[in-house]
Every structure is written in structure tokens, then in C-alpha cells.
Design an enzyme around this catalytic site. Structure first.
Site, short mmCIF file in Angstrom:
data_model
loop_
_atom_site.label_atom_id
_atom_site.label_comp_id
_atom_site.label_asym_id
_atom_site.label_seq_id
_atom_site.Cartn_x
_atom_site.Cartn_y
_atom_site.Cartn_z
N PHE A 12 0.76 -1.38 0.03
CA PHE A 12 -0.12 0.19 0.10
C PHE A 12 0.84 1.27 0.06
N THR A 37 3.84 -10.93 -1.06
CA THR A 37 2.99 -11.80 -0.08
C THR A 37 1.50 -11.21 -0.58
N ILE A 61 13.00 -10.65 2.26
CA ILE A 61 14.04 -10.34 3.27
C ILE A 61 14.49 -10.67 4.35
N THR A 131 5.98 2.90 12.64
CA THR A 131 4.36 3.19 12.97
C THR A 131 4.37 3.86 14.50
N ASP A 132 3.27 4.52 14.67
CA ASP A 132 3.14 5.18 15.90
C ASP A 132 2.78 4.22 16.96
N GLU A 133 2.17 3.03 16.50
CA GLU A 133 2.04 1.94 17.51
C GLU A 133 2.92 1.39 18.42
N TYR A 156 2.37 -7.19 16.33
CA TYR A 156 2.82 -6.39 15.57
C TYR A 156 3.63 -5.24 15.84
N LYS A 160 7.67 -4.28 15.49
CA LYS A 160 8.07 -2.98 14.83
C LYS A 160 8.89 -2.25 16.02
N PRO A 211 -18.30 -4.89 10.73
CA PRO A 211 -17.84 -5.29 11.82
C PRO A 211 -17.10 -4.63 12.74
N TYR A 213 -15.19 -3.25 16.17
CA TYR A 213 -14.57 -4.08 17.16
C TYR A 213 -15.16 -3.01 18.59
N ARG A 287 -10.95 -6.48 19.76
CA ARG A 287 -9.56 -7.03 19.43
C ARG A 287 -8.88 -7.14 20.63
P1 NAD Z 1 1.34 -3.46 3.22
O1 NAD Z 1 1.02 -4.71 3.91
O2 NAD Z 1 0.38 -2.83 2.53
O3 NAD Z 1 2.73 -4.05 2.52
C1 NAD Z 1 3.82 -4.75 2.88
C2 NAD Z 1 4.61 -5.07 1.54
O4 NAD Z 1 5.82 -5.75 2.08
C3 NAD Z 1 3.88 -6.08 0.70
O5 NAD Z 1 4.10 -5.54 -0.36
C4 NAD Z 1 4.67 -7.44 0.85
O6 NAD Z 1 4.63 -8.33 -0.08
C5 NAD Z 1 6.10 -6.84 1.25
N1 NAD Z 1 6.55 -7.85 2.27
C6 NAD Z 1 6.03 -8.49 3.29
N2 NAD Z 1 6.92 -9.31 3.66
C7 NAD Z 1 8.07 -9.32 2.97
C8 NAD Z 1 9.32 -10.15 3.10
N3 NAD Z 1 9.61 -10.83 3.97
N4 NAD Z 1 10.26 -9.75 1.95
C9 NAD Z 1 9.95 -8.67 1.21
N5 NAD Z 1 8.60 -8.41 1.06
C10 NAD Z 1 7.68 -8.44 2.08
O7 NAD Z 1 2.06 -2.41 4.37
P2 NAD Z 1 1.60 -1.01 4.56
O8 NAD Z 1 0.52 -0.52 5.15
O9 NAD Z 1 2.10 -0.50 3.04
O10 NAD Z 1 2.94 -0.55 5.32
C11 NAD Z 1 4.26 -0.28 4.98
C12 NAD Z 1 5.13 0.13 6.02
O11 NAD Z 1 4.68 1.16 6.71
C13 NAD Z 1 5.20 -1.00 7.40
O12 NAD Z 1 6.46 -1.05 7.55
C14 NAD Z 1 4.43 -0.52 8.21
O13 NAD Z 1 4.70 -0.95 9.59
C15 NAD Z 1 4.36 0.86 8.12
N6 NAD Z 1 3.23 1.85 8.73
C16 NAD Z 1 2.08 1.63 7.96
C17 NAD Z 1 0.83 2.35 8.41
C18 NAD Z 1 -0.50 2.00 7.82
O14 NAD Z 1 -1.28 2.82 8.24
N7 NAD Z 1 -0.44 1.23 7.07
C19 NAD Z 1 1.08 3.65 9.22
C20 NAD Z 1 2.57 3.82 9.78
C21 NAD Z 1 3.77 2.70 9.29
O1 DAU Z 2 -1.39 3.58 13.55
C1 DAU Z 2 -0.30 3.20 12.28
C2 DAU Z 2 -1.08 1.59 12.32
O2 DAU Z 2 -2.46 1.62 11.48
C3 DAU Z 2 -0.11 0.82 11.10
O3 DAU Z 2 1.26 0.69 11.84
C4 DAU Z 2 -0.76 -0.49 10.89
O4 DAU Z 2 0.22 -1.24 9.72
C5 DAU Z 2 -1.98 -0.34 10.19
O5 DAU Z 2 -2.71 -1.71 9.98
C6 DAU Z 2 -2.81 0.57 11.16
O6 DAU Z 2 -3.19 -0.36 12.38
P1 DAU Z 2 -4.69 -0.28 13.04
O7 DAU Z 2 -5.04 -1.53 13.69
O8 DAU Z 2 -5.11 0.96 13.53
O9 DAU Z 2 -5.45 -0.34 11.80
P2 DAU Z 2 -6.87 -1.05 11.30
O10 DAU Z 2 -7.31 -0.55 10.15
O11 DAU Z 2 -6.80 -2.77 11.45
O12 DAU Z 2 -7.86 -1.04 12.41
C7 DAU Z 2 -8.33 1.01 12.51
C8 DAU Z 2 -9.04 0.73 13.87
O13 DAU Z 2 -10.38 -0.03 13.53
C9 DAU Z 2 -8.75 -0.22 14.83
O14 DAU Z 2 -9.23 0.46 16.17
C10 DAU Z 2 -9.46 -1.44 14.88
C11 DAU Z 2 -10.77 -0.95 14.36
N1 DAU Z 2 -11.48 -2.15 13.34
C12 DAU Z 2 -10.59 -2.75 12.53
C13 DAU Z 2 -11.15 -3.59 11.60
C14 DAU Z 2 -10.23 -4.41 10.48
C15 DAU Z 2 -12.69 -2.59 13.35
O15 DAU Z 2 -13.23 -1.96 14.12
N2 DAU Z 2 -13.18 -3.66 12.65
C16 DAU Z 2 -12.43 -4.06 11.79
O16 DAU Z 2 -12.96 -4.94 11.07
#
Ligand code: NAD
Ligand code: DAU
Length: 350
Positions: A12, A37, A61, A131-133, A156, A160, A211, A213, A287
Site C-alpha cells: 500500500f 505476499t 528479506i 509506526t506510531d503503534e 505487530y 516494529k 464488524p 470491534y 480486538r
Molecule cells: P502492506 O502490508 O500493504 O505492504 C507490505 C509490503 O511488504 C507488501 O508488498 C509485501 O509483499 C511486502 N513484504 C512483506 N513481507 C516481506 C518479506 N519477507 N520480504 C519482502 N517483502 C515483504 O503494508 P503498508 O500498510 O504499506 O505498510 C508499509 C510500512 O509502513 C510497514 O513497515 C508498516 O509497518 C508501516 N506503517 C504503516 C502504516 C499504515 O497505516 N498502513 C502506518 C505507519 C507505518
Molecule cells: O497506527 C498505524 C498503524 O495503523 C499501522 O502501523 C498498521 O500497519 C495499520 O494496519 C494500522 O493499524 P490499526 O490496527 O490502527 O488499523 P486497522 O485498519 O486494522 O484498524 C483501525 C481501527 O479500526 C482499530 O481501532 C481497529 C478497528 N477495526 C478494524 C477492523 C479491520 C474494527 O473495528 N473492525 C475491523 O474490521
């Protein structure tokens, strides 16, 4: 000319970063390394795949030998590391996979960078995307700053956090020129529909239950993905070695308020009677270890490096919903196969 390795570029956020760098820096060679993946999709990069400065490498990786060979072969100057297992719910079902990819995978990249750079760090940079998590959960007040103590709660975020510590340790121990950023929740096109916003857009469209949570009271700070990619560009070029930068949108929503706004917008866009989509809201088991609130203070990034988000949330969410409504093929493709099995496991028993 630099050789810039971007890991996780088919995912993404990674795909938005690759697109930005390939288009904005034609003088640099951009290498997208991804295992592909379930979350990786090269279709996300169709528009740039033929550009002469774009290269794709399929690799894992976690395979340290393969990573070392690739670094020896290509002699990358810089790394922007996004590859990770990223979904909290999956980390609860399978923590070890998160340790392998997020921790071991990161250490493999650090080792390979250290090996080929051989203490000659001129023009080199290892940028780790986090991530902020890692900071844990806030109460109703306050914000995460760069000096907030780490307090991860999910497998997770623990993985991280561990990877962040290794990146800093390689800076402090070996002098590796690193920079780290910790971002809040991203939303926008190309997000795998297991995450809240794309999952709920898809379900609303198909009249499937939403759904929620627990009570839906958890708060997240949402940032448009292109603004995250812009921040990564700024930090990559202007951030100081060894520093951390928080990235966030100052855009907090309780889940339930956000879901109701999405239902309202989608009723309008789909020509439904107002209030129709809200009837799909279904409260399900919470969750495990669910963090109550995330909120980022991004003052350091804004003041020192001059980044500000470009989009207001109202505009960003509308663009996002339109993108998913207009790209049903993309959704159908990524929701086929394995994902359907995962969806049943996650939600049927809740
Ligand atoms: P994503 O799950 O959409 O994409 C992850 C990518 O990494 C995929 O293309 C997958 O194929 C690849 N990957 C996974 N395992 C691998 C491996 N072993 N070797 C090589 N490639 C591999 O994730 P995203 O939401 O785009 O997040 C990207 C980064 O940003 C992550 O490090 C995540 O922790 C961080 N991040 C995400 C968010 C969010 O809201 N999505 C917020 C803050 C930080
Ligand atoms: O804060 C950054 C993080 O944000 C990233 O590091 C993670 O990669 C990314 O997945 C995201 O984590 P969250 O757990 O916050 O995102 P998610 O979209 O899974 O959930 C957002 C909120 O919504 C969370 O409070 C859980 C809730 N939720 C999520 C799902 C999937 C629901 O209530 N129902 C659902 O089905």
C-alpha cells in the site's frame, strides 16, 4: 545518480513511495524489492513499471543470504525500508511471522548495508519506516512525540518496536547513517481491504455487515497516504542522521464516527436513502489488547523540515471512496483466493 532500494514497494504505502520517487527523480535508479505476499500487488505500479529508472526484484528479506547477494550485486547507495507484515489482527493469529519479517528481515537489511558500505558512509542512508503503534496507547489527552517511551501491545507493534531498536543500535554501534519515521494510520487508494477503511467501503458497497470491534470508541489519527509518501521524500532528503520524525495528520476520529461518515458519503455516492448503510453496523468482539487512542505530534517534522499535510480529511476520504468504487476489478483481484479464507477465519467466529 543514486541506486535507491525501496523494500515493500508493491504494498500500500510502498507503491505510493515508489511512484513518487520514480517520477520525481529520473536521475536515480529505483529498485523495488518485494516478496509479493498477499499484501503485495505489482498491479499497484502499472503506471511506472515501464520507466527506465524502475526495477523490480522479487525477494524475501528473511533470506539473509539472498539479501546479501543482492546488495553485493547492485551496490545500493540508500535503502528506504517499508517491507513488513502490517496487519495487527494477523499478528495476533501468527506472531512468529511478524518476528521473522519485521525483526529478522530488518536486521538482514542492516547487515547487508553495513557490509557493502564498509564504513564509507558518504552519500549513504538507511531509512526505516515505522509506526506510531510502538508508543502504545494514549488516554483521552496528549500526543505521541519523538521522546515518548516505547510501550507496544500487539505482536505487530512489538515487532516494529524491536526493529526500530535494531536500526538505532546499528547507528550507535557501527555508525550506520540511519533515519526513522513513525507515522499514524494511513488511508487512500491501494490499501488491502483487511484494514478498516477499504474493508468497510467494500462491505458497504456489497451490503455486508460492518464488524465494529468493541464499542467503536477507539481513536485513530488518519493521514492520506500520498502525504505520508511526501513526508518520506522530505525526511529521506533533509532529515538528520540518527534522528526520528513523527508523521501525523492531526486528524483524530473515533472508529464509530468515522464509520458513520463513510456510511453517509456512500449513501450519497451510491444513490441510497440516507441512513441505509448505517444499518449494516454490527458490533463484534473487541480486538485483544486493542489500543484506545493514537495521536501524533508532528511539530518536529513541520518546523524543522517544513512538511505539512496537503489534503483535508473530507477531501481525502471522498477521493478514497471514489477510487475503490471505480476500481472494483482491483478489489475483486485482491479479495480472491487466500483472503476469503482469512476473512472467514477472522469474522465468522466473532
Ligand atoms: P502492506 O502490508 O500493504 O505492504 C507490505 C509490503 O511488504 C507488501 O508488498 C509485501 O509483499 C511486502 N513484504 C512483506 N513481507 C516481506 C518479506 N519477507 N520480504 C519482502 N517483502 C515483504 O503494508 P503498508 O500498510 O504499506 O505498510 C508499509 C510500512 O509502513 C510497514 O513497515 C508498516 O509497518 C508501516 N506503517 C504503516 C502504516 C499504515 O497505516 N498502513 C502506518 C505507519 C507505518
Ligand atoms: O497506527 C498505524 C498503524 O495503523 C499501522 O502501523 C498498521 O500497519 C495499520 O494496519 C494500522 O493499524 P490499526 O490496527 O490502527 O488499523 P486497522 O485498519 O486494522 O484498524 C483501525 C481501527 O479500526 C482499530 O481501532 C481497529 C478497528 N477495526 C478494524 C477492523 C479491520 C474494527 O473495528 N473492525 C475491523 O474490521
Amino acid at each position: 545518480m543514486k541506486k535507491i532500494l525501496i523494500t515493500g514497494g508493491a504494498g500500500f504505502i510502498g507503491s505510493h513511495v515508489v511512484r513518487l520517487f520514480v517520477n520525481k527523480y529520473p536521475q536515480h535508479q529505483i529498485y523495488n524489492l518485494d516478496k509479493l505476499t498477499y499484501a503485495g500487488n505489482l498491479f499497484n505500479l502499472k503506471d511506472v513499471e515501464k520507466k527506465t529508472n524502475y526495477h523490480f526484484i522479487k525477494a524475501d528479506i528473511v533470506d539473509g543470504e539472498q539479501i546479501m547477494d543482492l546488495f553485493n550485486l547492485h551496490q545500493f547507495d540508500c535503502v528506504i525500508h517499508l517491507a513488513a507484515e502490517s496487519h495487527v489482527d494477523r499478528s495476533i493469529s501468527n506472531p512468529l511471522e511478524f518476528v521473522m519479517t519485521n525483526v529478522v528481515g530488518t536486521v538482514n537489511l542492516l547487515n547487508a548495508a553495513r557490509h557493502i558500505w564498509q564504513n564509507d558512509y558518504e552519500g549513504k542512508r538507511f531509512y526505516h519506516i515505522s509506526t506510531d503503534e510502538v508508543y502504545g496507547s494514549l488516554g483521552t489527552q496528549g500526543f505521541f512525540t519523538e521522546s515518548t517511551a516505547y510501550d507496544p501491545h500487539s505482536p505487530y507493534s512489538a515487532a516494529k518496536a524491536s526493529s526500530d531498536h535494531f536500526v538505532r543500535a546499528y547507528h550507535d554501534t557501527y555508525g550506520l547513517p540511519i533515519v526513522i519515521s513513525n507515522c499514524s494510520n494511513n488511508y487512500g487508494p491501494n490499501q488491502f481491504p483487511e484494514k478498516l477503511i477499504p474493508l468497510f467501503i467494500n462491505n458497504i458497497r456489497h451490503n455486508k455487515p460492518l464488524p465494529v470491534y468493541g464499542k467503536g470508541e477507539n481513536v485513530r489519527d488518519w493521514l492520506y497516504v500520498v502525504d505520508h509518501a511526501r513526508a518520506i521524500d522530505v525526511i529521506f532528503h533533509k532529515g538528520s542522521d540518527g534522528e526520528t520524525y513523527n508523521i501525523g495528520g492531526h486528524n483524530e476520529w473515533t472508529n464509530i464516527d468515522l464509520i458513520k461518515v463513510m456510511c453517509k458519503i456512500m449513501d450519497e455516492k451510491l444513490g441510497r436513502v440516507a441512513g441505509t448503510s448505517e444499518q449494516l453496523i454490527t458490533y463484534v468482539k473487541d480486538r485483544a489488547g486493542h489500543d484506545l487512542r493514537y495521536a501524533i505530534d508532528s511539530e518536529k517534522l513541520q518546523k524543522e523540515l517544513g512538511w505539512v499535510p496537503s489534503l483535508q480529511f473530507e477531501e481525502g476520504i471522498s477521493i478514497t471512496i471514489d477510487w475503490y468504487l471505480n476500481n472494483q476489478d482491483w478489489l475483486d483481484e485482491v479479495t480472491s483466493g487466500n483472503y476469503l479464507k482469512y476473512y472467514e477465519e477472522q469474522y465468522v467466529s466473532r
